[in-house]
Design a protein around this motif. Structure first.
Motif, PDB file in Angstrom:
ATOM      1  N   ASP A 301       0.822  -1.205   0.000  1.00  0.00           N
ATOM      2  CA  ASP A 301       0.000   0.000   0.000  1.00  0.00           C
ATOM      3  C   ASP A 301       0.859   1.259   0.000  1.00  0.00           C
ATOM      4  OD1 ASP A 301      -2.687   1.314   0.278  1.00  0.00           O
ATOM      5  OD2 ASP A 301      -1.784   2.016   2.148  1.00  0.00           O
ATOM      6  N   TYR A 302       1.900   1.248   0.792  1.00  0.00           N
ATOM      7  CA  TYR A 302       2.818   2.391   0.885  1.00  0.00           C
ATOM      8  C   TYR A 302       3.424   2.719  -0.479  1.00  0.00           C
ATOM      9  CZ  TYR A 302       7.021   4.973   2.369  1.00  0.00           C
ATOM     10  OH  TYR A 302       8.027   5.899   2.524  1.00  0.00           O
ATOM     11  N   LYS A 305       0.546   3.578  -3.574  1.00  0.00           N
ATOM     12  CA  LYS A 305      -0.028   4.924  -3.506  1.00  0.00           C
ATOM     13  C   LYS A 305       0.868   5.969  -4.150  1.00  0.00           C
ATOM     14  CE  LYS A 305      -0.821   5.016   0.944  1.00  0.00           C
ATOM     15  NZ  LYS A 305      -1.301   5.408   2.306  1.00  0.00           N
ATOM     16  N   PRO A 378      -3.921  -1.804  -7.367  1.00  0.00           N
ATOM     17  CA  PRO A 378      -3.972  -1.008  -6.135  1.00  0.00           C
ATOM     18  C   PRO A 378      -5.333  -1.037  -5.463  1.00  0.00           C
ATOM     19  CG  PRO A 378      -2.844   0.187  -7.880  1.00  0.00           C
ATOM     20  CD  PRO A 378      -3.427  -1.030  -8.513  1.00  0.00           C
ATOM     21  N   ARG A 383      -6.240  -1.088   2.405  1.00  0.00           N
ATOM     22  CA  ARG A 383      -5.699   0.215   2.749  1.00  0.00           C
ATOM     23  C   ARG A 383      -4.737   0.085   3.922  1.00  0.00           C
ATOM     24  NH1 ARG A 383      -7.065   5.451   1.772  1.00  0.00           N
ATOM     25  NH2 ARG A 383      -6.544   7.002   3.360  1.00  0.00           N
TER      26      ARG A 383
END
Length: 424
Positions: A301-302, A305, A378, A383
């Motif tokens: 996620d890091y 994004k 993604p 999240r």
């Protein structure tokens, strides 16, 4: 998997006559060497024939370091070649890891030793309740140097699971063959690590070579050896990744089997994507170690994004440790991007500045990502929460520092034990 040994393992029966020795201490940072011929070797189908042919043609010396040898068809062919080389007078030195080679039988190793191979095990240890306890601080390098004129370095072990006919668990991996001035550096390094006396470089060649990693020229065929140990080179491999990604202008492609780097490298990867660099990661989708996939996904996620593209290789286990930046920087070696490789194991990579090599590596990784990977969507990634990164940070640094502080885990000082098999 390696077949069960027919007799007790060498780690359980090794007989040590001389005192335990440490590998040669290296206080040099090897500089860039120009005018090299570099060839990418993909999987065992390309690697084993090239290495074995070089060994068969050896006239004076073979130096070999590896993490794993299995007593399968690859390991047995290796044994035959080394025995033949030693018997015809080739100075043959083999350094094996006590964990990775812990299931080799005493008979296998004794045959090498009795033929004249100078054989040593790195941190051999017996099983306790059927379990090996020497997990940390492994000799993870894969280096072969023949006659000081040709060198091989990468991630491929001497085992049949690097061949496609092994089946669905066959590994996808890479190595390089190098000829030219850089071989002298790899030979110097391997000779020091072997602990055998040999001709050292002149003092002006041994001085420390602290240089800026990305101080590029316009010449191809440049190679630099980088390594990590637990003395003065704790972060050398991590540092070249940091500097390369930080300097990227167009593209970054990293294919790595065990991806769980520290925050500094994650931040540079994220920042590169944010400034418009095409950043792609090729990671395990069919892992041989499930925890590796779980750890890698903690970072998704890091990175996603920020625009990083993540591809999971799903055809078979990915074992490669390669990367490229822009059109002329590449690295191939033994180092994963996880706490074991970046903080504990003994590792070695080569950094390469060569446009043709970079293009070849890019095309092969492009084929891998387009035809044999699943692209991570993604929208399908949960999240991220602050605790994910917090846990990741704590786990990474726990693994990085705890073994150095806890006396009941292996210390950082590397040790080699010469093998003396039963001769009765």
């Amino acid at each position: 998997m390696n077949s069960a040994p027919l007799e007790k393992s060498a780690a359980e029966s090794v007989n040590i006559t001389p005192p335990i020795r440490e590998p040669g201490h290296v206080d040099v940072e090897y500089r860039w060497q120009s005018n090299n011929r570099i060839e990418l070797l993909e999987n065992g189908e390309a690697y084993f024939p090239r290495v074995f042919d070089a060994m068969r043609a050896a006239k004076s010396e073979i130096l070999l370091e590896t993490f794993i040898v299995f007593e399968d068809k690859v390991g047995k062919e290796l044994q035959e070649i080394l025995i033949d080389a030693a018997r015809r007078g080739v100075r043959t030195t083999v350094s094996l890891d006590g964990f990775g080679c812990g299931e080799l039988t005493t008979g296998y190793l004794t045959a090498l030793s009795e033929a004249g191979v100078y054989l040593q095990m790195f941190d051999p240890a017996p099983k306790h309740l059927g379990i090996r306890t020497n997990w940390f601080r492994r000799l993870h390098r894969k280096i072969v140097v023949v006659d000081g004129t040709v060198a091989f370095i990468g991630g491929i072990n001497f085992s049949g699971d690097h061949l496609a006919d092994f089946g669905p668990e066959a590994k996808q991996d890479y190595s390089v063959q190098i000829q030219g001035p850089a071989v002298a550096d790899i030979h110097h390094f391997a000779l020091l690590q072997s602990g055998r006396p040999g001709r050292a470089r002149f003092w002006w060649q041994r001085r420390r070579q602290r240089r800026t990693e990305m101080a590029f020229t316009d010449h191809d065929g440049q190679v630099r050896l980088v390594f990590r140990d637990n003395n003065q080179h704790h972060t050398d491999i991590e540092d070249v990744y940091l500097q390369a990604v930080r300097s990227a202008q167009r593209r970054v492609v990293i294919a790595n089997a065990y991806f769980f780097p520290g925050y500094r490298l994650l931040k540079e990867i994220r920042n590169a994507a944010r400034r418009g660099v095409d950043v792609r990661l090729i990671l395990q989708g069919e892992p041989d170690v499930l925890v590796a996939k779980i750890a890698a996904r903690m970072t998704y996620d890091y990175l996603l994004k920020a625009g990083v593209k993540i591809h999971e290789y799903c055809q078979r286990p990915l074992h490669g440790k390669v990367a490229l930046v822009d059109e002329d920087w590449s690295t191939v070696g033994s180092s994963n991007l996880d706490p074991l490789s970046l903080s504990l194991n003994l590792e070695a990579n080569v950094v390469i500045r060569d446009r043709a090599f970079n293009r070849d590596l890019f095309e092969r990784l492009e084929n891998l990502s387009l035809n044999h990977c699943q692209t991570v969507d993604p929208a399908m990634v949960p999240r991220g929460r602050i605790w994910h990164m917090t846990v990741g940070f704590l786990v990474f640094h726990f693994l990085r520092h705890f073994p150095a502080m806890a006396g009941w885990l292996p210390a950082h000082k590397p040790r080699l034990k010469p093998f003396r098999g039963d001769r009765s």
